[in-house]
Design a protein around this motif. Sequence first.
Motif, PDB file in Angstrom:
ATOM      1  N   LEU A  88       9.021  83.746  11.623  1.00  9.96           N
ATOM      2  CA  LEU A  88       8.371  83.725  10.489  1.00  9.96           C
ATOM      3  C   LEU A  88       9.133  82.365  10.077  1.00  9.96           C
ATOM      4  CD1 LEU A  88       9.195  86.236   7.937  1.00  9.96           C
ATOM      5  CD2 LEU A  88       7.256  85.492   9.038  1.00  9.96           C
ATOM      6  N   VAL A  89       8.059  80.792   9.892  1.00 12.10           N
ATOM      7  CA  VAL A  89       8.406  80.052   9.543  1.00 12.10           C
ATOM      8  C   VAL A  89       8.045  79.473   7.773  1.00 12.10           C
ATOM      9  CG1 VAL A  89       7.868  77.447  10.270  1.00 12.10           C
ATOM     10  CG2 VAL A  89       7.728  79.236  11.835  1.00 12.10           C
ATOM     11  N   HIS A  90       8.838  78.342   7.758  1.00 10.64           N
ATOM     12  CA  HIS A  90       8.461  77.777   6.460  1.00 10.64           C
ATOM     13  C   HIS A  90       8.688  76.669   5.841  1.00 10.64           C
ATOM     14  CE1 HIS A  90       7.648  76.909   1.703  1.00 10.64           C
ATOM     15  NE2 HIS A  90       8.928  77.021   1.605  1.00 10.64           N
ATOM     16  N   ASP A  91       8.412  74.931   5.912  1.00 16.35           N
ATOM     17  CA  ASP A  91       8.341  74.119   5.529  1.00 16.35           C
ATOM     18  C   ASP A  91       9.472  73.840   6.398  1.00 16.35           C
ATOM     19  OD1 ASP A  91       7.833  72.129   3.549  1.00 16.35           O
ATOM     20  OD2 ASP A  91      10.054  72.361   3.047  1.00 16.35           O
ATOM     21  N   GLY A  92       8.678  74.175   7.777  1.00 13.89           N
ATOM     22  CA  GLY A  92       9.005  73.728   9.063  1.00 13.89           C
ATOM     23  C   GLY A  92      10.331  73.654   9.146  1.00 13.89           C
ATOM     24  N   VAL A  93      10.990  75.132   8.627  1.00 18.26           N
ATOM     25  CA  VAL A  93      11.987  75.971   9.214  1.00 18.26           C
ATOM     26  C   VAL A  93      11.531  77.086  10.292  1.00 18.26           C
ATOM     27  CG1 VAL A  93      13.950  76.865   9.165  1.00 18.26           C
ATOM     28  CG2 VAL A  93      13.297  74.530   7.836  1.00 18.26           C
ATOM     29  N   VAL A  94      12.373  77.706  10.742  1.00 13.27           N
ATOM     30  CA  VAL A  94      12.137  78.494  11.847  1.00 13.27           C
ATOM     31  C   VAL A  94      13.075  79.747  10.251  1.00 13.27           C
ATOM     32  CG1 VAL A  94      11.630  80.122  13.757  1.00 13.27           C
ATOM     33  CG2 VAL A  94      10.877  77.624  13.691  1.00 13.27           C
ATOM     34  N   VAL A  95      12.247  80.495   9.521  1.00 14.76           N
ATOM     35  CA  VAL A  95      13.839  81.667   9.178  1.00 14.76           C
ATOM     36  C   VAL A  95      14.399  82.461  10.093  1.00 14.76           C
ATOM     37  CG1 VAL A  95      13.260  79.924   6.718  1.00 14.76           C
ATOM     38  CG2 VAL A  95      11.725  82.305   7.730  1.00 14.76           C
ATOM     39  N   ARG A  96      12.986  83.198  10.910  1.00 22.23           N
ATOM     40  CA  ARG A  96      13.430  84.503  11.691  1.00 22.23           C
ATOM     41  C   ARG A  96      12.704  84.377  12.565  1.00 22.23           C
ATOM     42  NH1 ARG A  96      17.143  85.772   8.200  1.00 22.23           N
ATOM     43  NH2 ARG A  96      17.229  87.821   7.037  1.00 22.23           N
ATOM     44  N   ARG A  97      13.375  85.109  13.659  1.00 20.92           N
ATOM     45  CA  ARG A  97      13.277  84.898  15.287  1.00 20.92           C
ATOM     46  C   ARG A  97      13.658  86.215  15.698  1.00 20.92           C
ATOM     47  NH1 ARG A  97      14.556  81.028  17.160  1.00 20.92           N
ATOM     48  NH2 ARG A  97      13.065  80.020  16.868  1.00 20.92           N
ATOM     49  N   ASP A  98      12.878  87.449  15.275  1.00 24.51           N
ATOM     50  CA  ASP A  98      13.093  89.079  16.269  1.00 24.51           C
ATOM     51  C   ASP A  98      12.099  89.385  16.934  1.00 24.51           C
ATOM     52  OD1 ASP A  98      15.251  91.129  14.319  1.00 24.51           O
ATOM     53  OD2 ASP A  98      13.289  91.679  14.631  1.00 24.51           O
ATOM     54  N   ALA A  99      13.384  90.037  17.602  1.00 25.51           N
ATOM     55  CA  ALA A  99      12.387  90.963  19.116  1.00 25.51           C
ATOM     56  C   ALA A  99      12.833  92.525  18.776  1.00 25.51           C
ATOM     57  CB  ALA A  99      13.021  90.193  19.848  1.00 25.51           C
ATOM     58  N   VAL A 100      12.649  93.365  18.641  1.00 25.02           N
ATOM     59  CA  VAL A 100      12.302  95.276  19.049  1.00 25.02           C
ATOM     60  C   VAL A 100      11.705  95.537  19.690  1.00 25.02           C
ATOM     61  CG1 VAL A 100      13.569  94.995  16.452  1.00 25.02           C
ATOM     62  CG2 VAL A 100      11.375  95.306  16.977  1.00 25.02           C
ATOM     63  N   GLY A 101      12.428  96.647  20.496  1.00 27.67           N
ATOM     64  CA  GLY A 101      12.061  97.000  20.973  1.00 27.67           C
ATOM     65  C   GLY A 101      11.937  96.965  22.784  1.00 27.67           C
TER      66      GLY A 101
END
Length: 578
Positions: free
Chosen positions: A90-103
Motif C-alpha cells: 500500500l502506498v499513500h502520498d509517495g510513502v509505502v505504508v505496508r508491505r506484507d507477504a504471507v503463505g
Amino acid sequence: MGRTILAAVALLSVTALAGSATASPGNANGHFDRPQRGFAPSETVLRDGSPADVGLDPAPIDAALQQIAAWTEKTPGREHPMYAGAVSLLVHDGVVVRRDAVGHEVRYSDGEGTELPADQQEPMRADTIFDVASISKLFTSIAALQLVDDGAVRLDAPVAEYLPEFGVNGKQAITVEQLLTHTSGLQAEAQLWKLPPEQRIPSIMQLTPEHPPGTNYTYSDPNMITLGVLVQRITGEPLDRVVAERITGPLGMRDTGYNPPAAELHRVAATEFQADPPRGMVRGKVHDENAWSLGGVAGQAGVFSTADDLATLGQALLNGGTYAGNRILSEDGVTRMLTDFNGDFPGNAHGLGFELDQRWYMAGLSAPHTAGHTGYTGTSLVIDPLSRSVAVLLTNRVHPSREWGSNNQARQALAQGMARALAVRPEFGSESWSADRPGTLTTDPLGPVSGPVQVTYSAFVDVQRDADGVDPLLLESSVDGTTWQPVAVRADGPGAPEGAQEQLAGSGHRSWWQVRGSVAAEPGEQVRLRWRYAPDDQYTGRGVNVDGILAADRDATLLDGELQADRLHPEGWISTDR
C-alpha cells in the motif's frame, strides 16, 4: 469524427488531472474527504514509512492484512484456501505504508492439491515475482500510447492503416482507440495454443467481429494481442524489448518483464498444474495458454512483476507519467488512461488501457478516475488519484487449480482497508457519526412538538449506486418508536442527487452534503428520528458519516446533535474524529 469529439469532451471534463498539481504536497495527507487535484509532484519517489507518517489510521489496514493472511488456509464457506500465498503493498502520498507477504510461493505438487512435504514448500517473500496475467495489458497500452505521443500512431486511425492484414472480414473500421477500450466488437477469447505456430497471429488478423465496432463492450484478449502486434510493427522491435527499453528500464523496474530468467526461478510464485495442455506445475512460464503459445510475449499476458515494481508504475502515473526524472508518458497520455471513453456502456468505464471505477475490486477507493486492472492468476493494481494512493495485491490463486475459486474478496479487503484508513474530517466540532456496516442512529423522543419538524444535517456518503443494488442512507421517523416511515430529503453538494430522495447514495465525489427534510407531525406528538445505513452485502464503499444534526419545530430547537450527543443512540454506528 464523432468518436474523436466525444473523446475530446471526455478529456475536457478532467482537465484538473492534466494540469500540474496546484496544491502543496501533503495538504490532503491522509484524508479521504479532501480529494487532490492534478498530478502528484513530478519529483515524488517512493520511500518506506508508516501509516502514521502520512496521517493514516493503521487499524483498518491491519485488519485487512489479517484477513488476507487467513485466506491462505481454509476459512468458513470455502472448501480450499483462497490462494497459497499473497503479497500486499500500500502506498499513500509517495510513502509505502505496508508491505506484507504471507503463505507460500509453492505449496502443492499436483492439481488435486496434494501438499508438498514441508521442507519442499517455499514461503512467500515481499520480492516474490508473480505472473501478473492481464495486468500485462497496461504495459501494452502504455507502449501504444507512447507511439501516440510520438505521432507515430493516431487513436482514431483504423488499425488496418498500420496492420493491413487486419482489415478484413468486417474489421476495416476498427480503430486503435477501440482496441484500447474493448469496444472493437471482437470476441472475448481465442484458443491460439490449439493452432499450429504459423497460424496463431494470422488467425487473429482473420477474425470476424461479433458486433459492429463501437456498439458493444466486450473485454477481449484479441484486442490486446492485436495491439501488441501493432506496437511491434511500428517500432520494428519485439514487444518485450519495447517494454524493457521504454517502460520498465526507465522506471527502474528491475524485476518486471517477460520470461523471467532461470536464475530467478526461486523467487517466482507457482501457478497452475495444467493437464490440457500437458504442462505440469507451471512456474516461471506464463500461465496464459495463448501467451505461452506465442513464446511468452503477447499483448494480453506474459508480464511477470513484483509488488514494489507495480507500485513504482502506479506512482509514475500519479506523477503524470514521470518517475525519478524519467518520463515514460505525457501528461495528456496519462489523462487519457484515467478518462472514461465508455460512457455509452454503463458499468464498463474504461480509459485507454485502464479499467475505471470498478467497485468490485476497488471497494472504497472507487471513483470516476480511479484506475486499475486485475489478472486471472489472482493479481490486482488500484491507483486512486484523488487520494494519491496505490494498492497492489499479488496472489497465486490458481495454484494449484483455477477451479478453487476467486480471490475478489481479498482484492476488496485490501482496497477497503486503505479507504477506511483515510480520514473523513468532521464537518462540525471534533467528531461525526460514522457507519460502514448495517446499523441505526436513533434520537430520544423529541417534543411534544408544535407541528412539522424540520431536520438538517451534513452527510458524507460513499456508497454504491448502480443498477445492481444500492447501499442507502435513510432518514426515518416514528411517533410510536415501533413503526418507522422514510423521510424525503434534499441534498446539496458535489455529486448529490437532484430532487427529493427517500435514500441517499453516491460515490466518488468525496464531499460533504448539506441535507434537509421535513417530518409531518401533529401538535402534541413526540417524534423519534433515526438514520439507517443498509449496505449491499457484496460491494460496499467507504461508508457514511452524519454530522451537525439539528431538529426544530416552528417554536423551538428540539435537538442539537453537537451539544446533545447523549440523546443519540448508536447501533452499529460510532462517534469518530476521522
